[in-house]
Enzyme design. Structure first.
Site: not given
Length: 410
Positions: A28, A110, A198, A258, A396
């Site tokens: 990931n 991922r 996500h 961001r 994740e």
């Protein structure tokens, strides 16, 4: 792909094939870290090892968390910045020293953007990789890194199956109306729609909610994935209905660097009147905005919370305001709110932010127990709260491994 990074790894030195190929390796990769986990394939996934290479951009460290089979480990990787390839080398070397690398039969990756084509875990053959490379402009921070790790893992483990699991896939269940923009229909048909991101984090949370509540998965739930990248997802019975990120990873909440949702007229102004180039605009929106841009101090929430500078407080206030406002929007999409879940770095480790967001959502019946919130419990709502408030750690890597098993049995 810079071959020089991959070529440092000697497969003959590190890879001795064995009949004991029963380990799933999950990778990931992000802009500043590489997380990894190793699972053993049994009736249920058995975690063997979990760790990360953090702070790749400065003073990187390899950290491995303690598990039932693995002692804790923490080591500096030097004082200089390293590439994702060098981070991967460090992980591969650690796995080799512990006899795990030669047992890896499948590698799960991922991958942030799967576009319209990839809505489930997929074998990463060349045609698939070519299609995924074309999506790099929509997730410039992550997609190229994700795909570089696929190349590195394939070079080191040529006999292992490489499988991609996509952050966008979880949101493929959304009603079409939730995915449309007010653009000409032919543009929507060409793929200019809201994808959402996500998704692997949300998939894990949905499974945890089913474990707690049964098939209803907490009813109408809003999950707040609050980290360096941040978004919210509205779920009904564990199925995505709406989310704050859209066509790209820029949309929605204010994030570490961001901007989040912004009037498109601002972008036209920056291009036409301020004469920013496309590259300058991209750098501004992805790397120089958000908490960092608003505060002028840092994009790190813990740093801002520790600061008494009014600019830091302004950035935190904006973050909380935008999360609170979007919770209201998603509750409207769901027709009510039964469960609110916090996850990811800020969601899990900033009780002050959780408290303030719950205060902003009090009109929805959200009430937090400050004692439970401060003590690290998983259920932090007050006894009189009409909404269950939970803190669930992100995982994740487990979500990737679980999806990979679906490919195995297909």
């Amino acid at each position: 792909m810079p071959k020089r990074q991959a070529d440092r790894i000697d497969p003959q030195k590190w890879l001795e094939r064995s009949d004991m190929t029963d380990v799933i390796l999950v990778l990931n990769g992000g802009s500043s870290s590489l997380k990894f986990a190793a699972f053993q394939r049994r009736r249920e996934l058995n975690l063997l090892m979990r760790g990360s290479v953090s702070s790749i951009g400065e003073r990187p460290r390899l950290h491995v968390a303690p598990t039932a089979t693995t002692p804790p480990f923490d080591r500096s990787l030097g004082e200089r910045a390293i590439s994702v390839g060098e981070a991967f080398e460090a992980v591969a070397s650690y796995l080799t020293d512990r006899g795990l690398l030669r047992r890896v039969s499948r590698v799960g990756h991922r991958i942030v953007h799967g576009g319209r084509e990839f809505a489930r875990a997929t074998l990463l053959d060349q045609a698939t990789l070519d299609a995924l490379h074309k999506l790099e402009p929509l997730a410039p921070i992550h997609q190229a890194i994700n795909l570089e790790l696929v190349d590195l893992a394939h070079r080191l483990l040529p006999g292992a199956m490489q499988v991609g699991c996509f952050d966008t896939a979880f949101h493929a269940t959304q009603p079409q109306i939730a995915r449309l923009y007010g653009l000409p229909h032919e543009m929507s048909e060409q793929g200019i729609v809201s994808f959402g991101f996500h998704g692997l984090s949300y998939s894990h949370i949905a499974n945890e909610l089913r474990r707690r509540y049964g098939a209803g998965a907490g009813g109408s739930a809003v999950v707040a994935h609050l980290g360096s990248g941040a978004s919210l997802c509205a779920m009904k019975a564990g199925v995505s209905q709406a989310t704050t990120m859209g066509f790209s990873t820029l949309d929605g909440l204010v994030m570490s660097t961001r901007c989040g949702a912004i009037d498109p007229g601002v972008l036209l102004h920056l291009l036409q009147d301020r004469k920013l180039s496309a590259d300058e605009l991209s750098t501004l929106l992805y790397e120089k905005s958000g908490l960092l841009g608003v505060s002028g101090i840092s994009g790190n929430m813990q740093t801002l919370l520790a600061s008494k500078d009014p600019a830091a407080m302004r950035a935190v206030d904006l973050f909380v305001y935008r999360v609170g406002r979007e919770i209201g929007s998603l509750a409207a999409a769901l027709g009510g709110l039964d469960t609110l879940v916090f996850t990811a770095g800020i969601g899990e480790h900033a009780p002050a932010i959780r408290r303030r967001i719950c205060e902003a959502a009090a009109w929805l019946g959200v009430a937090m127990d400050d004692g439970l919130n401060s003590s690290g419990e998983d259920l932090v709502s007050a006894a009189n709260s009409r909404v269950d408030v939970l803190v669930i750690p992100a995982d994740e890597e487990r979500a990737v491994a679980a999806e990979l098993l679906g490919v195995e049995t297909a």
